[in-house]
Design a protein around this motif. Structure first.
Motif, mmCIF file in Angstrom:
data_model
loop_
_atom_site.group_PDB
_atom_site.id
_atom_site.type_symbol
_atom_site.label_atom_id
_atom_site.label_comp_id
_atom_site.label_asym_id
_atom_site.label_seq_id
_atom_site.Cartn_x
_atom_site.Cartn_y
_atom_site.Cartn_z
ATOM 1 N N TRP A 32 57.210 20.333 -29.992
ATOM 2 C CA TRP A 32 56.579 21.168 -31.008
ATOM 3 C C TRP A 32 57.613 21.956 -31.810
ATOM 4 N N VAL A 33 58.622 22.503 -31.126
ATOM 5 C CA VAL A 33 59.664 23.280 -31.808
ATOM 6 C C VAL A 33 60.507 22.383 -32.704
ATOM 7 N N GLU A 34 60.845 21.178 -32.228
ATOM 8 C CA GLU A 34 61.739 20.300 -32.979
ATOM 9 C C GLU A 34 61.025 19.527 -34.082
ATOM 10 N N ASP A 35 59.805 19.043 -33.814
ATOM 11 C CA ASP A 35 59.132 18.144 -34.761
ATOM 12 C C ASP A 35 57.751 18.603 -35.199
ATOM 13 N N GLY A 36 57.203 19.620 -34.551
ATOM 14 C CA GLY A 36 55.883 20.081 -34.926
ATOM 15 C C GLY A 36 54.787 19.125 -34.487
ATOM 16 N N LEU A 37 53.611 19.252 -35.116
ATOM 17 C CA LEU A 37 52.459 18.423 -34.761
ATOM 18 C C LEU A 37 52.741 16.945 -35.001
ATOM 19 N N ARG A 38 53.521 16.655 -36.024
ATOM 20 C CA ARG A 38 53.837 15.265 -36.327
ATOM 21 C C ARG A 38 54.576 14.600 -35.165
ATOM 22 N N GLY A 39 55.421 15.365 -34.474
ATOM 23 C CA GLY A 39 56.144 14.816 -33.334
ATOM 24 C C GLY A 39 55.227 14.420 -32.198
ATOM 25 N N LEU A 40 54.138 15.163 -32.002
ATOM 26 C CA LEU A 40 53.192 14.848 -30.938
ATOM 27 C C LEU A 40 52.378 13.599 -31.238
ATOM 28 N N TYR A 41 52.316 13.209 -32.505
ATOM 29 C CA TYR A 41 51.588 11.995 -32.880
ATOM 30 C C TYR A 41 52.525 10.910 -33.394
ATOM 31 N N ARG A 42 53.811 11.014 -33.023
ATOM 32 C CA ARG A 42 54.757 9.979 -33.400
ATOM 33 C C ARG A 42 54.408 8.687 -32.645
ATOM 34 N N GLY A 43 54.326 7.601 -33.369
ATOM 35 C CA GLY A 43 53.970 6.329 -32.748
ATOM 36 C C GLY A 43 52.484 6.055 -32.716
ATOM 37 N N LEU A 44 51.666 6.925 -33.355
ATOM 38 C CA LEU A 44 50.217 6.697 -33.350
ATOM 39 C C LEU A 44 49.857 5.409 -34.090
ATOM 40 N N GLY A 45 50.580 5.120 -35.177
ATOM 41 C CA GLY A 45 50.296 3.909 -35.943
ATOM 42 C C GLY A 45 50.393 2.646 -35.111
ATOM 43 N N PRO A 46 51.583 2.373 -34.502
ATOM 44 C CA PRO A 46 51.663 1.178 -33.659
ATOM 45 C C PRO A 46 50.789 1.247 -32.422
ATOM 46 N N MET A 47 50.471 2.477 -31.948
ATOM 47 C CA MET A 47 49.570 2.575 -30.803
ATOM 48 C C MET A 47 48.185 2.050 -31.171
ATOM 49 N N LEU A 48 47.671 2.501 -32.314
ATOM 50 C CA LEU A 48 46.365 2.006 -32.754
ATOM 51 C C LEU A 48 46.438 0.535 -33.104
ATOM 52 N N LEU A 49 47.544 0.138 -33.743
ATOM 53 C CA LEU A 49 47.734 -1.266 -34.072
ATOM 54 C C LEU A 49 47.798 -2.130 -32.820
ATOM 55 N N GLY A 50 48.312 -1.554 -31.731
ATOM 56 C CA GLY A 50 48.407 -2.291 -30.485
ATOM 57 C C GLY A 50 47.112 -2.297 -29.682
ATOM 58 N N TYR A 51 46.391 -1.174 -29.716
ATOM 59 C CA TYR A 51 45.168 -1.086 -28.920
ATOM 60 C C TYR A 51 44.091 -2.057 -29.400
ATOM 61 N N ILE A 52 44.046 -2.298 -30.706
ATOM 62 C CA ILE A 52 42.995 -3.173 -31.231
ATOM 63 C C ILE A 52 43.097 -4.577 -30.624
ATOM 64 N N PRO A 53 44.271 -5.267 -30.742
ATOM 65 C CA PRO A 53 44.334 -6.596 -30.114
ATOM 66 C C PRO A 53 44.407 -6.541 -28.594
ATOM 67 N N THR A 54 45.022 -5.476 -28.041
ATOM 68 C CA THR A 54 45.150 -5.401 -26.588
ATOM 69 C C THR A 54 43.787 -5.405 -25.909
ATOM 70 N N TRP A 55 42.938 -4.451 -26.301
ATOM 71 C CA TRP A 55 41.634 -4.354 -25.644
ATOM 72 C C TRP A 55 40.673 -5.428 -26.116
ATOM 73 N N ALA A 56 40.839 -5.891 -27.358
ATOM 74 C CA ALA A 56 39.995 -6.990 -27.826
ATOM 75 C C ALA A 56 40.262 -8.242 -27.002
ATOM 76 N N VAL A 57 41.547 -8.566 -26.824
ATOM 77 C CA VAL A 57 41.912 -9.745 -26.026
ATOM 78 C C VAL A 57 41.545 -9.524 -24.562
ATOM 79 N N TYR A 58 41.835 -8.317 -24.048
ATOM 80 C CA TYR A 58 41.605 -8.082 -22.621
ATOM 81 C C TYR A 58 40.124 -8.181 -22.269
ATOM 82 N N MET A 59 39.290 -7.440 -22.959
ATOM 83 C CA MET A 59 37.878 -7.393 -22.594
ATOM 84 C C MET A 59 37.193 -8.749 -22.771
ATOM 85 N N SER A 60 37.496 -9.435 -23.868
ATOM 86 C CA SER A 60 36.856 -10.729 -24.083
ATOM 87 C C SER A 60 37.335 -11.758 -23.062
#
Length: 405
Positions: free
Chosen positions: A114-142
Motif C-alpha cells: 500500500w505504501v509503495e504502490d497504493g490500491l493499484r499494487g493490491l490489484y496488480r495482475g488482475l487482468g491476467p488473473m481474470l483472463l486465466g480464470y475464464i478458460p481455467t474454470w471453463a475447461v475444468y468444470m466441463s
C-alpha cells in the motif's frame, strides 16, 4: 304417478348434451391460448432455449463465471501471497549483506504494498488473473463433469471416479492456461521502483500485453511454461479437494456437485460453504509446498544469452566450473553460459532448503489460507447457484415444450 322423477341432467355433469363446444372445449382452448401466450414471453423463450442446450457449455459458462467472481474478490490476497512466496528468489547470490524480510505476514505485506504502490499494487495482475480464470474454470468444470459422467457407470468406486475426473480436468486446464498464470505471477511479484535492489525482479512490465511481448522476445516460448512441472504436481490438490467436496456435500445436503433439489426453491448454502471450507483446508495443507516451487520457477528470468545485450542471463545465476557466483547485472567473465538458480523440482528444493531452510516451503501459507478459502467458497457458491438457476430454466423449458405438444 311417482313423485320421484329423476332430475334433469346438470349442464356441468352432462357436457355431451349441453353445448359441448361451448362448455367443454372452450376452457381447453383458453388454456392452450394462455400457454401459447406464455411460451412467447422472453423468459419462456429463454427457458426453452436453455432446455435445448447440452450440459457441457453450461458447465463451462458456470465455471468461468465462478472463477471471475472469485478472482475479483480475492485478488489483493493473491498479490500478498505471491510476494511472500517469491521473497528471497531475487536476492543476488553474492549478496553479503544481512538477510532481511521485507514482507512479513498478511498485514505487514499489505502495508508495504500500500505504501509503495497504493490500491493499484493490491490489484496488480488482475487482468491476467481474470483472463486465466475464464478458460481455467471453463475447461475444468466441463471436463470434470463430462469425465465423471463417463466413469461413474463403469466404476463402482465413486471416490476413485471423482479423483480421476479431478486429475483429468486439472491436467487439461493447467496445460491450456499455464502461460497466463506465469504472466500473472510475474506481474504480481513485480515491486515498486522504490524497493531495494535485492528484492527487485530483473524485469518491468507495463501491462499484461507488454509482459507477453517482452517475455516472448527476450526469453522465448519456454518462459510461458516455467513451473509447469510443479503446476502438474498441483493436480494432487484438486485430486483431494473435489472428491472430498463432493463427499462432504453429499453428507451435508444429499446432493452431488452441480445438483439441485428440484423441489427446493433455495440452495443449500450452509452445506455447500461447510463442504468447501473443509475440503479446501485439507487440500491446501497437504499440498502447499508445490505452490512455492511453482512461484519460484515462474518468477525466474529465462533470458537467452544470445538475445541479451551483454550475454546476461538469469539474475543471480551460476556459471563456470563449480558454479562460482557473481552479482546480478554483470556478464560472465569466462564466456560460460550463465546457469539458472532453480533447475527442476529436486534442484529447486535443494537450493531453497540450503539457502532459506524448510520454513521457506511454507512462505505465505497463512495468507494463502485466508485467500484460498474465500476464493473457493465464492467459486463453489457461484457455480452451484448458477447451476440451480440453469436447472430451474431447464425444468421450465421442458414443461413449456410438453404443454405445446
Amino acid at each position: 304417478m311417482s313423485s320421484h322423477r329423476p332430475a334433469p341432467p346438470s349442464p356441468t355433469t352432462d357436457p355431451d348434451r349441453y353445448a359441448p363446444s361451448a362448455v367443454a372445449v372452450q376452457p381447453r382452448d383458453m388454456a392452450n391460448a394462455s400457454n401459447n401466450r406464455k411460451s412467447t414471453s422472453p423468459l419462456s423463450t429463454l427457458a426453452v432455449n436453455v432446455a435445448r442446450l447440452p450440459d457441457g457449455p453450461i458447465n463451462a459458462l458456470c465455471g468461468a463465471s465462478a472463477g471471475v467472481a472469485s478472482g475479483i474478490v480475492t485478488c489483493p490476497l493473491d498479490v500478498i501471497k505471491t510476494r511472500l512466496q517469491a521473497q528471497g528468489s531475487f536476492r543476488p547470490r553474492k549478496y553479503a549483506g544481512p538477510t532481511r524480510a521485507v514482507y512479513k505476514g498478511l498485514t505487514g505485506t499489505a502495508r508495504v504494498i500500500w505504501v509503495e504502490d497504493g490500491l493499484r499494487g493490491l490489484y496488480r495482475g488482475l487482468g491476467p488473473m481474470l483472463l486465466g480464470y475464464i478458460p481455467t474454470w471453463a475447461v475444468y468444470m466441463s471436463t470434470y463433469e463430462a469425465t465423471k459422467d463417463f466413469l461413474n457407470p463403469q466404476m463402482e468406486n465413486k471416490w476413485l471416479a471423482r479423483t480421476l475426473a479431478s486429475v483429468a480436468a486439472g491436467g487439461c486446464s493447467t496445460l491450456v492456461t499455464n502461460p497466463i498464470w506465469v504472466v500473472k505471477t510475474r506481474l504480481m511479484s513485480q515491486v515498486s521502483a522504490r524497493a531495494s535492489e535485492e528484492h527487485r525482479p530483473p524485469w518491468h512490465y507495463k501491462s499484461t500485453f507488454d509482459a507477453f511481448r517482452k517475455m516472448y522476445a527476450k526469453e522465448g516460448i519456454a518462459s510461458f511454461y516455467s513451473g509447469l512441472t510443479p503446476a502438474l504436481l498441483g493436480l494432487t490438490h484438486v485430486a483431494i479437494q473435489f472428491p472430498l467436496y463432493e463427499y462432504l456435500k453429499m453428507k451435508f445436503t444429499g446432493l452431488e456437485m452441480g445438483q439441485a433439489d428440484a423441489k427446493a426453491s433455495d440452495i443449500h448454502w450452509f452445506g455447500i460453504a461447510a463442504a468447501t471450507v473443509l475440503s479446501k483446508i485439507c487440500a491446501t495443507s497437504a499440498t502447499y509446498p508445490h505452490e512455492v516451487l511453482r512461484t519460484r520457477l515462474q518468477t525466474q528470468q529465462r533470458s537467452l544469452p544470445s538475445q541479451s545485450h551483454d550475454n546476461i542471463s538469469f539474475q543471480g545465476g551460476q556459471h563456470g566450473i563449480g558454479h562460482q557466483t557473481r552479482p546480478p547485472g554483470t556478464s560472465s567473465s569466462d564466456g560460460m553460459i550463465n546457469m539458472p538458480r532453480y533447475r527442476g523440482i529436486l534442484k529447486t528444493c535443494t537450493v531453497i532448503l540450503q539457502e532459506e531452510g524448510w520454513r521457506a516451503f511454507y512462505n505465505g501459507m497463512g495468507t494463502n489460507m485466508v485467500r484460498a478459502v474465500p476464493a473457493a467458497v465464492t467459486t463453489m457458491m457461484t457455480f452451484e447457484g448458477l447451476k440451480l438457476v440453469h436447472q430451474k430454466f431447464k425444468n421450465e423449458g421442458k414443461r413449456i415444450q410438453e404443454d405445446d405438444l
